[in-house]
Write a protein that holds these residues in place. Structure first.
Motif, short mmCIF file in Angstrom:
data_model
loop_
_atom_site.label_atom_id
_atom_site.label_comp_id
_atom_site.label_asym_id
_atom_site.label_seq_id
_atom_site.Cartn_x
_atom_site.Cartn_y
_atom_site.Cartn_z
N LYS A 227 0.85 -1.19 0.00
CA LYS A 227 0.00 0.00 0.00
C LYS A 227 0.89 1.25 0.00
O LYS A 227 2.07 1.18 0.32
CB LYS A 227 -0.92 0.02 1.23
N PRO A 228 0.31 2.41 -0.34
CA PRO A 228 1.11 3.64 -0.32
C PRO A 228 1.72 3.92 1.05
O PRO A 228 1.17 3.55 2.09
CB PRO A 228 0.09 4.72 -0.70
N LEU A 229 2.85 4.58 1.02
CA LEU A 229 3.56 5.00 2.23
C LEU A 229 3.23 6.46 2.51
O LEU A 229 3.13 7.28 1.59
CB LEU A 229 5.06 4.82 2.04
N LEU A 230 3.05 6.78 3.78
CA LEU A 230 2.87 8.16 4.22
C LEU A 230 4.11 8.58 5.00
O LEU A 230 4.46 7.97 6.01
CB LEU A 230 1.63 8.29 5.10
N LEU A 231 4.78 9.61 4.49
CA LEU A 231 5.96 10.17 5.14
C LEU A 231 5.59 11.58 5.58
O LEU A 231 5.23 12.41 4.75
CB LEU A 231 7.12 10.20 4.15
N SER A 232 5.64 11.86 6.89
CA SER A 232 5.12 13.13 7.38
C SER A 232 6.12 13.83 8.30
O SER A 232 6.94 13.20 8.97
CB SER A 232 3.79 12.92 8.11
N PHE A 233 5.99 15.17 8.32
CA PHE A 233 6.88 16.01 9.11
C PHE A 233 6.05 17.11 9.77
O PHE A 233 5.29 17.81 9.09
CB PHE A 233 7.95 16.65 8.22
N GLU A 234 6.20 17.25 11.09
CA GLU A 234 5.54 18.35 11.80
C GLU A 234 6.40 19.60 11.65
O GLU A 234 7.62 19.56 11.87
CB GLU A 234 5.37 18.00 13.28
N LEU A 235 5.77 20.71 11.30
CA LEU A 235 6.49 21.95 11.05
C LEU A 235 6.35 22.92 12.21
O LEU A 235 5.37 22.87 12.96
CB LEU A 235 5.97 22.62 9.77
N ALA A 236 7.32 23.80 12.36
CA ALA A 236 7.25 24.84 13.38
C ALA A 236 6.01 25.69 13.14
O ALA A 236 5.64 25.97 12.00
CB ALA A 236 8.51 25.71 13.34
N GLY A 237 5.34 26.08 14.22
CA GLY A 237 4.16 26.91 14.08
C GLY A 237 2.88 26.12 13.90
O GLY A 237 1.82 26.70 13.65
N GLY A 238 2.96 24.78 14.00
CA GLY A 238 1.75 23.97 13.91
C GLY A 238 1.41 23.47 12.53
O GLY A 238 0.32 22.92 12.31
N GLY A 239 2.31 23.61 11.57
CA GLY A 239 2.06 23.13 10.22
C GLY A 239 2.44 21.67 10.05
O GLY A 239 2.97 21.03 10.96
N ARG A 240 2.18 21.16 8.86
CA ARG A 240 2.48 19.75 8.58
C ARG A 240 2.77 19.59 7.09
O ARG A 240 2.10 20.18 6.24
CB ARG A 240 1.29 18.87 8.98
N LEU A 241 3.77 18.78 6.80
CA LEU A 241 4.13 18.42 5.43
C LEU A 241 4.06 16.91 5.31
O LEU A 241 4.71 16.20 6.09
CB LEU A 241 5.53 18.92 5.10
N SER A 242 3.26 16.41 4.36
CA SER A 242 3.09 14.97 4.20
C SER A 242 3.29 14.58 2.74
O SER A 242 2.89 15.31 1.83
CB SER A 242 1.69 14.53 4.63
N TYR A 243 3.92 13.44 2.56
CA TYR A 243 4.06 12.86 1.23
C TYR A 243 3.40 11.48 1.21
O TYR A 243 3.60 10.69 2.14
CB TYR A 243 5.54 12.66 0.87
N PHE A 244 2.66 11.20 0.16
CA PHE A 244 2.13 9.86 -0.09
C PHE A 244 2.86 9.30 -1.30
O PHE A 244 2.97 9.97 -2.33
CB PHE A 244 0.63 9.91 -0.38
N LEU A 245 3.33 8.07 -1.19
CA LEU A 245 4.11 7.46 -2.27
C LEU A 245 3.55 6.08 -2.60
O LEU A 245 3.43 5.22 -1.72
CB LEU A 245 5.58 7.35 -1.87
N ALA A 246 3.22 5.87 -3.87
CA ALA A 246 2.67 4.58 -4.31
C ALA A 246 3.74 3.49 -4.22
O ALA A 246 4.92 3.75 -4.46
CB ALA A 246 2.14 4.69 -5.74
#
Length: 251
Positions: A227-246
């Motif tokens: 299944k796809p992988l979710l790679l995520s990073f919590e950002l300063a200030g309460g943000g979020r960066l996420s990647y989904f990879l097949a």
């Protein structure tokens, strides 16, 4: 575009890292800005990966936006501009006359102007996935493991058992195996619902980690078998960066 937008971000270097992390996957995409903050969700050109980014209004020194606005940008050009930013400078983003004006202020204020691109299409929904593995580790630790795997192959497998997570790659060139456990401290958090294994293209993971590791010390990994992988990073200030990879399905 009649709506007024003015955003002030206090650290030009961090904003540069955010832009580079988005540019790792997308050529052109819309920033959606409304009174709650900024977000972006887009597929890469080959439709193998998706990036999902959000940053609340509170993360900015100044955030002025009264209604939802979409700002289409060419990320290659925006990335070139933001490479000029440093940590002791701030960034001001404004939409003026159908163009995105980027001002970088330090000892001197420099202004750049890029065209706002009309990018059609509805906002993409997030994939609905049931993950069987959830882990957190140092971003640099994961980045090093992917670099090791890249020495021998163009794909890498994540193999999760009850007490360890294994990153494994092999080809005619050789084999690489890296094991992470809670006991050794290489895993910060680890949950496994069932043994799981999936394989992914290394080039995507390498590009994601090379840039996003600058934004967060901790990387989150979630996946299930094939299944796809979710790679995520919590950002300063309460943000979020996420990647989904097949996944790359093996014969």
């Amino acid at each position: 575009m009649s709506a007024s937008v003015r955003l002030v971000f206090g650290d030009a270097r961090e904003w540069r890292y955010i832009v580079a992390s988005l540019a790792a996957l997308v050529d052109e995409a819309n920033f959606t800005i409304d009174p709650s903050g900024m977000r972006l969700r887009a597929l890469d050109p080959s439709r193998i990966a998706m990036v999902d980014f959000n940053l609340p209004a509170s993360a900015f020194e100044e955030f002025s936006c009264e209604e939802e606005v979409k700002i289409g940008v060419n990320f290659d050009e925006l990335n070139k501009v933001m490479k000029r930013g440093r940590a002791d400078e701030r960034v001001i983003l404004e939409v003026v006359g159908g163009r995105l004006r980027i001002s970088i202020g330090g000892k001197a204020e420099r202004s750049f102007s890029l065209p706002v691109i009309d990018i059609a299409g509805e906002e993409l929904p997030l994939p609905k996935l049931n993950f069987t593995v959830r882990a957190k580790m140092l971003s640099d630790t994961l980045k090093d493991a992917i670099k090791d795997a890249e020495l021998v192959s163009d794909s890498v497998s994540f193999d999760a058992k009850e007490d360890y997570l294994r990153v494994y790659a092999h080809s005619d060139k050789g084999e690489v195996e890296v094991k992470f456990t809670i006991d050794t401290g290489s895993l910060i958090e680890y949950e496994v619902d069932e043994p799981s294994r999936s394989t992914y293209p290394i080039s995507y993971l390498s590009d994601m980690l090379k840039r996003a590791a600058n934004l967060s010390d901790i990387a989150g990994i979630e996946f299930a078998t094939d299944k796809p992988l979710l790679l995520s990073f919590e950002l300063a200030g309460g943000g979020r960066l996420s990647y989904f990879l097949a996944p790359r399905l093996e014969a």
